[in-house]
Enzyme design. Sequence first.
Site, mmCIF file in Angstrom:
data_model
loop_
_atom_site.group_PDB
_atom_site.id
_atom_site.type_symbol
_atom_site.label_atom_id
_atom_site.label_comp_id
_atom_site.label_asym_id
_atom_site.label_seq_id
_atom_site.Cartn_x
_atom_site.Cartn_y
_atom_site.Cartn_z
ATOM 1 N N HIS A 1 9.760 2.310 -4.073
ATOM 2 C CA HIS A 1 8.391 2.642 -3.609
ATOM 3 C C HIS A 1 8.144 4.071 -4.063
ATOM 4 C CE1 HIS A 1 5.640 3.457 0.154
ATOM 5 N NE2 HIS A 1 4.990 3.582 -0.990
ATOM 6 N N MET B 1 6.441 7.156 -4.179
ATOM 7 C CA MET B 1 5.445 8.038 -3.578
ATOM 8 C C MET B 1 5.514 9.372 -4.343
ATOM 9 S SD MET B 1 6.173 6.933 0.356
ATOM 10 C CE MET B 1 7.814 6.323 -0.005
ATOM 11 N N ASP C 1 12.512 4.416 -0.566
ATOM 12 C CA ASP C 1 11.306 5.252 -0.402
ATOM 13 C C ASP C 1 11.489 6.540 -1.184
ATOM 14 O OD1 ASP C 1 10.879 3.908 2.794
ATOM 15 O OD2 ASP C 1 9.365 3.886 1.213
ATOM 16 N N MET D 1 0.056 0.172 3.120
ATOM 17 C CA MET D 1 0.689 1.150 4.013
ATOM 18 C C MET D 1 0.096 1.033 5.411
ATOM 19 S SD MET D 1 3.004 2.490 2.209
ATOM 20 C CE MET D 1 3.556 3.752 3.384
ATOM 21 N N ASP E 1 4.228 -1.704 5.158
ATOM 22 C CA ASP E 1 5.258 -0.671 5.208
ATOM 23 C C ASP E 1 4.840 0.427 6.177
ATOM 24 O OD1 ASP E 1 6.760 1.421 2.574
ATOM 25 O OD2 ASP E 1 7.059 1.345 4.746
ATOM 26 N N MET F 1 10.320 9.863 -2.764
ATOM 27 C CA MET F 1 9.292 10.866 -2.472
ATOM 28 C C MET F 1 9.569 12.131 -3.286
ATOM 29 S SD MET F 1 9.139 10.416 1.650
ATOM 30 C CE MET F 1 9.126 8.766 2.388
ATOM 31 N N SER G 1 14.079 -0.436 4.557
ATOM 32 C CA SER G 1 14.005 0.890 3.942
ATOM 33 C C SER G 1 15.294 1.629 4.285
ATOM 34 C CB SER G 1 12.823 1.671 4.505
ATOM 35 O OG SER G 1 12.977 3.057 4.209
ATOM 36 N N HIS H 1 14.641 -1.480 -0.035
ATOM 37 C CA HIS H 1 13.403 -0.735 -0.308
ATOM 38 C C HIS H 1 13.738 0.745 -0.338
ATOM 39 C CE1 HIS H 1 8.938 -0.138 0.064
ATOM 40 N NE2 HIS H 1 9.310 0.954 0.723
HETATM 41 C C1 DX5 Z 1 6.637 6.000 4.693
HETATM 42 C C2 DX5 Z 1 7.830 5.119 4.460
HETATM 43 C C3 DX5 Z 1 8.174 4.408 5.761
HETATM 44 C C4 DX5 Z 1 9.443 3.616 5.703
HETATM 45 C C5 DX5 Z 1 9.564 2.709 6.917
HETATM 46 O O1 DX5 Z 1 6.389 6.761 3.575
HETATM 47 O O2 DX5 Z 1 7.535 4.186 3.423
HETATM 48 O O3 DX5 Z 1 7.100 3.575 6.105
HETATM 49 O O4 DX5 Z 1 9.442 2.852 4.582
HETATM 50 O O5 DX5 Z 1 9.597 3.502 8.017
HETATM 51 P P1 DX5 Z 1 9.643 2.902 9.501
HETATM 52 O O6 DX5 Z 1 10.002 1.438 9.413
HETATM 53 O O7 DX5 Z 1 10.680 3.704 10.186
HETATM 54 O O8 DX5 Z 1 8.261 3.100 10.021
HETATM 55 ZN ZN ZN Z 2 8.083 2.469 1.611
#
Ligand code: DX5
Ligand code: ZN
Length: 228
Positions: free
Chosen positions: A68, A70, A37, A139, A179, A39, A10, A35
């Site tokens: 991903h 979100m 993320d 998750m 994740d 948001m 990520s 990956h």
């Molecule tokens: C949450 C994110 C995190 C990220 C990884 O919304 O999706 O999980 O990818 O974060 P770490 O590896 O730092 O937990």
């Molecule tokens: Zn993610």
Amino acid sequence: MPRPIQIAPSVLPADFSRLGDEIRALEAAGADRIHWDVMDGQFVPNLTFGPDVVASTRQHTSLPFEAHLMVVDADLLAPLFINAGCSRLIVHAEACTHLHRTLESIRSLGATAGVSINPQTPHHIIEQVLDLIDLVLVMTVNPGFGGQSYIATMEPKIGKVRELINNAGLADTIDLEVDGGISAATIAAARTAGANAFVAGSALFKDPKGLAHAIADLRDRATAVATA
Ligand code: DX5
Ligand code: ZN
């Protein structure tokens, strides 16, 4: 042939002022894909990357990009991230009123599709769309932020998703990705539970021995787990 072990960094913890350099470094360090993320500040209380940011880094690597999402409106944003260079779109079952149609639409645009399920969401929500996906993302934190603690109580659910995939005869086409909180301390348990793909952010960027060591160490620890 079961799906291989994959490490999907990520870029959430990366230095956003040097994203191109950071992505090049992840490729050089042995990442399997990037990956993103994504948001929207609505589905989760955080705001991150838009399609233009992703597109600006596309030239810096040949690695596949997975987004991903979100976000509350995956139908609106998915095409934009495909145009930005993402070959896989992962949508949240909790955000999609018509998940089946959303997944069909992603595939019709030439991308592969994945479904992500939050900690409170039961595994069977994906039962009716297994034929439309190439990845299930379980998750292991509540989405929104990196650096959170791994939720070990998700392991039985990972096992149930693994069973669903295997019983449907799709073990050689669907990745089971986890994740959140994936690190040297947690990856073996997640692999034992049934995952084969691992998103990691803070564990990689915080490794004092560097990205290549972190990625290789995670891969070795997952590979060392004997699977039935
Ligand atoms: C949450 C994110 C995190 C990220 C990884 O919304 O999706 O999980 O990818 O974060 P770490 O590896 O730092 O937990
Ligand atoms: Zn993610």
